[in-house]
Design an enzyme around this catalytic site. Structure first.
Site, PDB file in Angstrom:
ATOM      1  N   GLY A  93      41.901 -18.723  14.455  1.00 32.48           N
ATOM      2  CA  GLY A  93      42.150 -19.958  13.733  1.00 32.48           C
ATOM      3  C   GLY A  93      41.453 -19.981  12.389  1.00 32.48           C
ATOM      4  O   GLY A  93      41.982 -20.521  11.403  1.00 32.48           O
ATOM      5  N   SER A 163      36.868 -28.726  10.092  1.00 32.78           N
ATOM      6  CA  SER A 163      36.225 -28.513   8.798  1.00 32.78           C
ATOM      7  C   SER A 163      36.824 -27.306   8.085  1.00 32.78           C
ATOM      8  O   SER A 163      36.639 -27.130   6.876  1.00 32.78           O
ATOM      9  CB  SER A 163      34.723 -28.300   8.983  1.00 32.78           C
ATOM     10  OG  SER A 163      34.465 -27.101   9.711  1.00 32.78           O
ATOM     11  N   GLN A 164      37.566 -26.461   8.825  1.00 31.77           N
ATOM     12  CA  GLN A 164      38.160 -25.269   8.222  1.00 31.77           C
ATOM     13  C   GLN A 164      39.231 -25.618   7.196  1.00 31.77           C
ATOM     14  O   GLN A 164      39.516 -24.819   6.306  1.00 31.77           O
ATOM     15  CB  GLN A 164      38.729 -24.365   9.310  1.00 31.77           C
ATOM     16  CG  GLN A 164      37.658 -23.733  10.178  1.00 31.77           C
ATOM     17  CD  GLN A 164      38.217 -22.967  11.360  1.00 31.77           C
ATOM     18  OE1 GLN A 164      39.418 -22.986  11.615  1.00 31.77           O
ATOM     19  NE2 GLN A 164      37.349 -22.312  12.107  1.00 31.77           N
ATOM     20  N   SER A 189      31.419 -31.514  11.607  1.00 30.03           N
ATOM     21  CA  SER A 189      31.007 -30.106  11.478  1.00 30.03           C
ATOM     22  C   SER A 189      30.735 -29.757  10.021  1.00 30.03           C
ATOM     23  O   SER A 189      31.137 -28.715   9.512  1.00 30.03           O
ATOM     24  CB  SER A 189      32.069 -29.171  12.066  1.00 30.03           C
ATOM     25  OG  SER A 189      32.201 -29.359  13.456  1.00 30.03           O
ATOM     26  N   ASP A 300      30.685 -25.929  19.577  1.00 33.07           N
ATOM     27  CA  ASP A 300      30.778 -24.609  20.201  1.00 33.07           C
ATOM     28  C   ASP A 300      29.619 -24.307  21.148  1.00 33.07           C
ATOM     29  O   ASP A 300      29.664 -23.336  21.899  1.00 33.07           O
ATOM     30  CB  ASP A 300      30.851 -23.521  19.131  1.00 33.07           C
ATOM     31  CG  ASP A 300      32.222 -23.453  18.474  1.00 33.07           C
ATOM     32  OD1 ASP A 300      33.184 -23.996  19.056  1.00 33.07           O
ATOM     33  OD2 ASP A 300      32.338 -22.861  17.390  1.00 33.07           O
ATOM     34  N   LYS A 327      40.592 -25.706  21.106  1.00 32.79           N
ATOM     35  CA  LYS A 327      40.013 -24.390  20.841  1.00 32.79           C
ATOM     36  C   LYS A 327      40.830 -23.303  21.540  1.00 32.79           C
ATOM     37  O   LYS A 327      41.990 -23.501  21.888  1.00 32.79           O
ATOM     38  CB  LYS A 327      38.556 -24.371  21.297  1.00 32.79           C
ATOM     39  CG  LYS A 327      37.629 -25.231  20.458  1.00 32.79           C
ATOM     40  CD  LYS A 327      37.382 -24.588  19.102  1.00 32.79           C
ATOM     41  CE  LYS A 327      36.287 -25.322  18.334  1.00 32.79           C
ATOM     42  NZ  LYS A 327      35.964 -24.627  17.066  1.00 32.79           N
ATOM     43  N   ARG A 372      33.986 -17.767  25.031  1.00 34.89           N
ATOM     44  CA  ARG A 372      32.739 -18.476  25.347  1.00 34.89           C
ATOM     45  C   ARG A 372      32.633 -18.819  26.838  1.00 34.89           C
ATOM     46  O   ARG A 372      31.533 -18.934  27.372  1.00 34.89           O
ATOM     47  CB  ARG A 372      32.604 -19.718  24.470  1.00 34.89           C
ATOM     48  CG  ARG A 372      32.554 -19.364  22.983  1.00 34.89           C
ATOM     49  CD  ARG A 372      32.031 -20.480  22.116  1.00 34.89           C
ATOM     50  NE  ARG A 372      32.259 -20.187  20.712  1.00 34.89           N
ATOM     51  CZ  ARG A 372      31.505 -19.396  19.960  1.00 34.89           C
ATOM     52  NH1 ARG A 372      30.445 -18.806  20.500  1.00 34.89           N
ATOM     53  NH2 ARG A 372      31.789 -19.185  18.685  1.00 34.89           N
ATOM     54  N   LYS A 398      37.015 -11.301  21.355  1.00 33.78           N
ATOM     55  CA  LYS A 398      37.363 -12.174  20.223  1.00 33.78           C
ATOM     56  C   LYS A 398      36.185 -12.355  19.282  1.00 33.78           C
ATOM     57  O   LYS A 398      36.345 -12.358  18.057  1.00 33.78           O
ATOM     58  CB  LYS A 398      37.850 -13.531  20.737  1.00 33.78           C
ATOM     59  CG  LYS A 398      38.217 -14.515  19.629  1.00 33.78           C
ATOM     60  CD  LYS A 398      38.776 -15.793  20.195  1.00 33.78           C
ATOM     61  CE  LYS A 398      38.989 -16.829  19.111  1.00 33.78           C
ATOM     62  NZ  LYS A 398      40.001 -16.406  18.116  1.00 33.78           N
TER      63      LYS A 398
END
Length: 417
Positions: A93, A163-164, A189, A300, A327, A372, A398
């Site tokens: 992403g 925030s990306q 974030s 995260d 996510k 995760r 990943k």
């Protein structure tokens, strides 16, 4: 790949892997710079994650030349962009959202591809911002082709979903000049945007945020200037799992981390300290302890912290994590499944989860293809009384392909079944 992990203590030293968040940003800046740049890897033995490989492959497709050794990544910047590049973002992403503005600022036509859950990751607000500045999309989700070069102006984008969106636009602003970003919702974030601003500054691009909801380039017409070389810092997001392991009673020394880092996930130290702090029993009903942890700026950390919460001496309520449903997996659901599968007790809420103090025993865990979840289950095994079996454990590649190698170096007992 299905792995069985036999409960055993972890003892020894690990080097935190190179920061995925920082490396994405530095690679893009280096590819847009005026001269070559060498990114020195703080963990020279670390294999590059699948997400970072995706960004590298996309930058090469845009015309950069990138050479990788065990200790560094040398980037020769883009000089001529191919006529119609195809960017395969795989499952990343970050790669998609960062390069949508950058690629459309460079190209008259570019195609984005991806696989797995990437097609479900939200990009709507960023897509709308690009469309309002001259770019057309063939589809709402990957795969899609963008036509029309990005035009300057004021870009309006949401800040509460990812925030990306902001980071991707910030990376593109030096290319298109005379532009700014206006947030239409509060920025969550923010620490990740600060990482982007830091990366830009390393390449001579000054940004300014005169208010909490506006970003612009301080100097119009500025360009990316190569610093020659930069050291990539260690990753706090993945190191968090080792700190949780120590909270559970293991003895791991973690190197290659900066304690003055802008990475917000270094807050793992503060969150774990909540469980060891003295609590006034008079503030708790019937003496029961109740911890509340707001993950608004560090979502995260939930998978790692969930394992600590299961072994804590009170109930933990995690809030501010609604975005985790978008996510690699629906992490509120998958974290609850992780805890419950191992014999604990957890339930999800609208924006988080509640974990009750019930030590984990062991069992079979579905990773949901989420790196995760794999790491959290592995750390949990050190306090279980029965083996932990992880389905689709390769998902860890990943972000941390050498994870199980590091676990074995600490005494982890892992079998492929």
């Amino acid at each position: 790949m299905i792995l069985e992990i036999t409960p055993a203590p972890f003892v020894g030293t690990v080097n935190a892997i190179n920061s995925k968040s920082e490396l994405h940003r530095l690679l893009i800046c280096a590819a847009l710079a005026d001269a070559p740049c060498t990114l020195i890897l703080g963990n020279p033995t670390d294999a590059l994650s699948n997400d970072i490989k995706a960004t590298i492959d996309c930058l090469i497709a845009l015309g950069a030349n990138i050479e990788i050794t065990d200790t560094e990544i040398r980037v020769t910047p883009i000089k001529t962009v191919p006529e119609h590049p195809v960017l395969d973002c795989k499952e990343s992403g970050s790669t998609l959202r960062f390069l949508m503005p950058v690629a459309t600022a460079l190209c008259d036509e570019v195609t984005f591809k991806g696989n797995e859950r990437l097609s479900e990751r939200p990009i709507g607000s960023l897509k709308n911002a690009l469309e309002s500045h001259g770019v057309t999309f063939s589809s709402d989700n990957v795969p899609f082709t963008c036509k029309g070069k990005l035009q300057p102006g004021k870009f309006e984008v949401t800040g509460d979903l990812s925030s990306q969106y902001v980071s991707g636009l910030l990376l593109a602003l030096p290319i298109i000049e005379k532009s700014s970003i206006k947030l239409t919702t509060p920025l969550l974030s923010r620490g990740y945007v600060e990482l982007t601003i830091k990366a830009l500054a390393e390449f001579g691009v000054a940004t300014v945020s005169p208010t909490s909801d506006n970003f612009s380039i301080m100097k119009r017409g500025t360009t990316y200037v190569s610093p020659g070389s930069l050291l990539v810092e260690g990753d706090w997001s993945n190191a968090a799992f080792f700190y949780v392991a120590n909270f559970l009673g293991n003895d791991i020394t973690i190197n290659n981390l900066r304690f003055n880092s802008l990475q917000r996930d270094k807050s793992i130290l503060d969150f774990l300290s909540l469980y060891t702090a003295e609590i006034d029993e008079t503030d708790n009903v019937l003496g029961a302890k109740h911890y509340e942890i707001d993950l608004l700026n560090t979502p995260d950390l939930l998978p790692a912290l969930s394992i600590a919460a299961a072994f804590a001496d009170g109930t933990t309520t995690f809030t501010g994590a609604a975005r985790l449903r978008l996510k690699e997996s629906d992490r509120l659901t998958s974290v609850c499944a992780l805890i419950n599968s191992l014999g604990g007790k957890a339930e999800d809420t609208a924006d988080g989860i509640i974990i009750y103090p019930q030590p984990l025993k062991g069992g079979t865990v579905e990773s949901f293809g989420d790196h995760r979840i794999v790491m959290a289950a592995t750390i949990a095994s050190t306090r279980c009384v029965e083996p932990v079996i992880i389905n689709e454990a390769r998902a860890v590649d990943k972000s941390y392909p050498s994870f199980f190698k590091d676990i074995e170096s600490l005494g982890g007992q892992i079998n492929v079944i």
